[in-house]
Design a protein around this motif. Structure first.
Motif, PDB file in Angstrom:
ATOM      1  N   GLU A 128       0.836  -1.216   0.000  1.00 10.29           N
ATOM      2  CA  GLU A 128       0.000   0.000   0.000  1.00 10.29           C
ATOM      3  C   GLU A 128       0.863   1.256   0.000  1.00 10.29           C
ATOM      4  O   GLU A 128       0.569   2.228  -0.694  1.00 10.29           O
ATOM      5  N   ILE A 129       1.934   1.240   0.777  1.00 14.66           N
ATOM      6  CA  ILE A 129       2.844   2.390   0.829  1.00 14.66           C
ATOM      7  C   ILE A 129       3.478   2.627  -0.542  1.00 14.66           C
ATOM      8  O   ILE A 129       3.558   3.758  -1.024  1.00 14.66           O
ATOM      9  N   LEU A 130       3.906   1.540  -1.196  1.00 14.64           N
ATOM     10  CA  LEU A 130       4.523   1.673  -2.511  1.00 14.64           C
ATOM     11  C   LEU A 130       3.525   2.171  -3.552  1.00 14.64           C
ATOM     12  O   LEU A 130       3.877   3.001  -4.401  1.00 14.64           O
ATOM     13  N   ILE A 142       4.186  10.130  -7.239  1.00 17.54           N
ATOM     14  CA  ILE A 142       5.241  10.414  -8.216  1.00 17.54           C
ATOM     15  C   ILE A 142       4.646  10.587  -9.609  1.00 17.54           C
ATOM     16  O   ILE A 142       5.101  11.429 -10.381  1.00 17.54           O
ATOM     17  N   GLU A 143       3.605   9.811  -9.932  1.00 20.97           N
ATOM     18  CA  GLU A 143       2.954   9.976 -11.238  1.00 20.97           C
ATOM     19  C   GLU A 143       2.332  11.360 -11.355  1.00 20.97           C
ATOM     20  O   GLU A 143       2.384  11.986 -12.408  1.00 20.97           O
ATOM     21  N   ARG A 144       1.749  11.852 -10.274  1.00 21.17           N
ATOM     22  CA  ARG A 144       1.125  13.184 -10.299  1.00 21.17           C
ATOM     23  C   ARG A 144       2.168  14.297 -10.318  1.00 21.17           C
ATOM     24  O   ARG A 144       1.951  15.339 -10.916  1.00 21.17           O
ATOM     25  N   ASN A 145       3.296  14.050  -9.635  1.00 22.53           N
ATOM     26  CA  ASN A 145       4.320  15.079  -9.545  1.00 22.53           C
ATOM     27  C   ASN A 145       5.704  14.424  -9.749  1.00 22.53           C
ATOM     28  O   ASN A 145       6.364  14.073  -8.778  1.00 22.53           O
ATOM     29  N   PRO A 146       6.162  14.291 -11.008  1.00 24.92           N
ATOM     30  CA  PRO A 146       7.423  13.607 -11.299  1.00 24.92           C
ATOM     31  C   PRO A 146       8.644  14.266 -10.658  1.00 24.92           C
ATOM     32  O   PRO A 146       9.673  13.624 -10.496  1.00 24.92           O
ATOM     33  N   GLU A 147       8.567  15.538 -10.275  1.00 23.54           N
ATOM     34  CA  GLU A 147       9.704  16.210  -9.656  1.00 23.54           C
ATOM     35  C   GLU A 147      10.044  15.621  -8.283  1.00 23.54           C
ATOM     36  O   GLU A 147      11.150  15.808  -7.774  1.00 23.54           O
ATOM     37  N   LEU A 148       9.095  14.949  -7.670  1.00 24.32           N
ATOM     38  CA  LEU A 148       9.359  14.305  -6.377  1.00 24.32           C
ATOM     39  C   LEU A 148      10.472  13.266  -6.505  1.00 24.32           C
ATOM     40  O   LEU A 148      11.212  13.014  -5.556  1.00 24.32           O
TER      41      LEU A 148
END
Length: 117
Positions: free
Chosen positions: A12-14, A21-27
């Protein structure tokens, strides 16, 4: 090492991290993940009970084996139950046990044969 309750939560965490990360690739720039994959150990070839000139030849091969291989040899060739070999603590005891069991197998049924043959 993770305990069982945390290891159940890990998928679930992954998934949560992957969605973020998909929403904000800069993360991804700030995340450093070091993944180590264990190499698969090659299983040693099993020692077969056949293909030797005599029992002494087989025992010579067995004397070069470690205790784990000797125990697996006993199990694989059905020379005894796990409970029978559990008390054997040294290589010498295991080898003696194997030799005794091979001798018993070799002479099985001798009482029914004619001794003059």
């Amino acid at each position: 090492m993770l305990n069982k309750s945390k290891s159940r939560e890990l998928p679930e965490i992954l998934r949560y991290l992957a969605d973020r990360i998909e929403r904000n690739p800069e993360l991804m720039e700030n995340i450093h993940i070091d993944v180590k994959i264990k190499e698969k150990k090659e299983a040693p070839d099993k020692i077969k009970i056949t293909g030797y000139r005599d029992d002494a030849d087989l025992l010579r091969v067995l004397k070069r084996q470690n205790m784990a291989n000797l125990r697996s040899f006993i199990r694989d060739n059905r020379l005894g139950r796990e409970s029978n070999i559990a008390g054997l603590k040294t290589r010498a005891e295991l080898l003696e046990y194997i030799e005794r069991r091979l001798n018993e197998r070799h002479h099985r049924g001798d009482s029914f044969t004619d001794k003059n043959e």
